[in-house]
Motif scaffolding. Structure first.
Motif, PDB file in Angstrom:
ATOM      1  N   GLY A 192       3.312   2.004   3.389  1.00  0.00           N
ATOM      2  CA  GLY A 192       1.983   2.384   2.912  1.00  0.00           C
ATOM      3  C   GLY A 192       1.248   1.146   2.424  1.00  0.00           C
ATOM      4  O   GLY A 192       1.872   0.098   2.194  1.00  0.00           O
ATOM      5  N   PHE A 246      -8.272   3.157  -7.969  1.00  0.00           N
ATOM      6  CA  PHE A 246      -7.044   3.793  -7.454  1.00  0.00           C
ATOM      7  C   PHE A 246      -5.853   3.330  -8.308  1.00  0.00           C
ATOM      8  O   PHE A 246      -5.656   2.138  -8.542  1.00  0.00           O
ATOM      9  CB  PHE A 246      -6.873   3.349  -6.001  1.00  0.00           C
ATOM     10  CG  PHE A 246      -5.721   3.972  -5.280  1.00  0.00           C
ATOM     11  CD1 PHE A 246      -5.526   5.341  -5.298  1.00  0.00           C
ATOM     12  CD2 PHE A 246      -4.842   3.184  -4.547  1.00  0.00           C
ATOM     13  CE1 PHE A 246      -4.467   5.917  -4.600  1.00  0.00           C
ATOM     14  CE2 PHE A 246      -3.791   3.743  -3.840  1.00  0.00           C
ATOM     15  CZ  PHE A 246      -3.600   5.113  -3.879  1.00  0.00           C
ATOM     16  N   ALA A 297     -11.559  -1.031  -3.878  1.00  0.00           N
ATOM     17  CA  ALA A 297     -11.472  -0.040  -2.804  1.00  0.00           C
ATOM     18  C   ALA A 297     -12.901   0.335  -2.436  1.00  0.00           C
ATOM     19  O   ALA A 297     -13.690   0.733  -3.280  1.00  0.00           O
ATOM     20  CB  ALA A 297     -10.700   1.190  -3.249  1.00  0.00           C
ATOM     21  N   ALA A 338      -8.931   1.908   2.772  1.00  0.00           N
ATOM     22  CA  ALA A 338      -8.214   3.145   3.120  1.00  0.00           C
ATOM     23  C   ALA A 338      -9.134   4.200   3.735  1.00  0.00           C
ATOM     24  O   ALA A 338      -8.723   4.969   4.591  1.00  0.00           O
ATOM     25  CB  ALA A 338      -7.507   3.716   1.893  1.00  0.00           C
ATOM     26  N   SER A 359      -2.405   6.327   6.730  1.00  0.00           N
ATOM     27  CA  SER A 359      -2.236   7.602   6.014  1.00  0.00           C
ATOM     28  C   SER A 359      -3.438   8.532   6.100  1.00  0.00           C
ATOM     29  O   SER A 359      -3.280   9.740   6.006  1.00  0.00           O
ATOM     30  CB  SER A 359      -1.950   7.330   4.539  1.00  0.00           C
ATOM     31  OG  SER A 359      -0.787   6.580   4.378  1.00  0.00           O
TER      32      SER A 359
HETATM   33  C1  LIG Z   1      -4.704   6.856   0.044  1.00  0.00           C
HETATM   34  C2  LIG Z   1      -5.138   5.529  -0.426  1.00  0.00           C
HETATM   35  C3  LIG Z   1      -4.510   4.373   0.019  1.00  0.00           C
HETATM   36  C4  LIG Z   1      -3.422   4.427   1.047  1.00  0.00           C
HETATM   37  O1  LIG Z   1      -2.184   4.555   0.507  1.00  0.00           O
HETATM   38  P1  LIG Z   1      -0.917   4.466   1.463  1.00  0.00           P
HETATM   39  O2  LIG Z   1       0.112   3.878   0.558  1.00  0.00           O
HETATM   40  O3  LIG Z   1      -1.254   3.559   2.594  1.00  0.00           O
HETATM   41  O4  LIG Z   1      -0.615   5.852   1.884  1.00  0.00           O
HETATM   42  C5  LIG Z   1      -4.948   3.145  -0.418  1.00  0.00           C
HETATM   43  N1  LIG Z   1      -5.993   3.053  -1.255  1.00  0.00           N
HETATM   44  C6  LIG Z   1      -6.639   4.126  -1.684  1.00  0.00           C
HETATM   45  C7  LIG Z   1      -7.827   3.941  -2.553  1.00  0.00           C
HETATM   46  C8  LIG Z   1      -6.227   5.398  -1.296  1.00  0.00           C
HETATM   47  O5  LIG Z   1      -6.858   6.473  -1.768  1.00  0.00           O
END
Ligand SMILES: *Cc1c(COP(=O)(O)O)cnc(C)c1O
Length: 376
Positions: A99, A125, A168, A201, A231
């Protein structure tokens, strides 16, 4: 907050003590997967792809059952080559992780020592801060007026101990975004010693021409890392594949500390097929586009505050602080109808729910339920 303690205190303890700061970390709270009532539930709490995943990706995943006794390729070569070609990037500048969460953790481990800090937005996040605190670093959260990243607020938090800035774009749980001109302004004002991490993401769901994930910009920069994940858009959350595009020197440093087999064989095979399946990607984006607009309009029409506009595959909805009408009440009401949303207490947002854009039937059921909710 920086934690220091005398090593002797821990040596004299009656039982092993975690290093300072660990027990102050709030463990990550995942979205609910089951309704309290036990009714058949629709999970709108984790921003997963409601269309599932590419059929070809599922096929190769199943075919990997014959290889369970084999270690995966440590360099994740097949995904590395596929991404390098798809985005025209240098393969040696790619970092892979379990991930993108793991990519953030690796960057934190590579750059942070006790007393250093990371800077993020106040609604950032949660994974960024957890990894930084595990390195005994300070987490500085810049104000986000109107639930949106403010570059000047971020810059105010940066000092001589700042090693990483996490952004993010679009954000989670806000869904808001800033135009690339603002990202560039942030980068230009950061000291060259600070790593700017652009977490993309949800970037594929952002369709405004002023939005950019930063991959192109990162090509010629010495301190920008852009991350992406399989993801969300690709619907492979279960397989845990994320990647980062980093300056060569950063990728080489991270490579020294990552676990040697951090992306499994089924995950590597499925990721390659998912990347090829542009039809599934386009369908996923079109679905989010259509129903995000519809939900935003309907929920606004019911008098709810919809933060945004959202550029992600979810909406953030505000509730009044009035008994019987709160976010907690709405969450319980929706859950009783089998609609699971995400409460955001751990993000300091007790009055909001984050709701993934669902299938048509889910979205209609959600609006119907909230209509009944306000009727009381
Ligand atoms: C879902 C998400 C991710 C991705 O997480 P993974 O570990 O790749 O599943 C990354 N950053 C943010 C802000 C997210 O909401």
């Amino acid at each position: 907050m920086t934690h220091t303690s005398e090593p002797d205190d821990r040596a004299r303890a009656a039982r092993p003590l975690p290093k300072p700061g660990i027990m102050e970390i709030h463990a990550y709270v995942p979205g609910k997967a089951k309704a309290d009532s036990g009714v058949e539930a629709v999970k709108l709490s984790a921003n997963e792809n409601v269309l599932g995943s590419s059929e070809k990706a599922r096929e190769v995943y199943v075919s990997a059952a014959t290889q369970l006794h084999v270690y995966p390729d440590s360099r994740t070569t097949i995904v590395r080559d596929a991404i390098a070609e798809h985005y025209r990037l240098e393969p040696e500048r790619l970092i892979f992780g379990c991930g993108s969460d793991e990519v953030f953790a690796l960057l934190n481990q590579t750059f942070l020592e006790p007393g250093d800090n990371i800077v993020q937005g106040e609604y950032a996040f949660a994974a960024f801060a957890i990894g930084a605190r595990a390195c005994q670093a300070e987490v500085r959260s810049a104000r986000e007026p109107g639930y949106r990243i403010d570059v000047d607020e971020i810059l105010k938090c940066v000092d001589g101990r700042t090693r990483l800035v996490f952004l993010a774009n679009p954000g989670n749980p806000t869904g808001t975004w800033i135009p690339f001109g603002e990202v560039r302004r942030l980068h230009e004002r950061l000291p060259p010693s600070v790593v700017l991490v652009l977490d993309g993401a949800y970037s594929e769901f952002a369709n405004d021409p002023a939005f950019d994930d930063g991959l192109d910009y990162a090509r010629t920069s010495e301190n920008v890392v852009v991350t992406h994940t399989f993801s969300k858009l690709h619907g492979l959350a279960a397989l845990r594949v994320g990647w980062g595009y980093a300056p060569a020197a950063i990728a080489a440093a991270v490579d020294r500390i990552r676990l040697p087999f951090n992306v499994s064989i089924p995950a590597q095979l499925a990721a390659v097929e998912a990347l090829k399946d542009t039809e599934f990607q386009a369908r996923s984006i079109a679905h989010v586009d259509q129903w995000r607009a519809w939900l935003t309009q309907q929920l606004g029409g019911l008098g709810f505050e919809v933060v945004g506009p959202s550029a992600a595959n979810f909406v953030l909805v505000g509730f009044p602080d009035r008994p019987g009408r709160t976010a907690a009440d709405a969450d319980a009401f929706l859950s009783a109808r089998g609609l699971l949303t995400r409460r955001l207490l751990n993000y300091g947002m007790p009055d909001h729910l984050r709701i993934t854009i669902g299938l048509e039937a889910h979205n209609r059921a959600l609006v119907e339920a909230l209509t009944d909710f306000i009727k009381g």
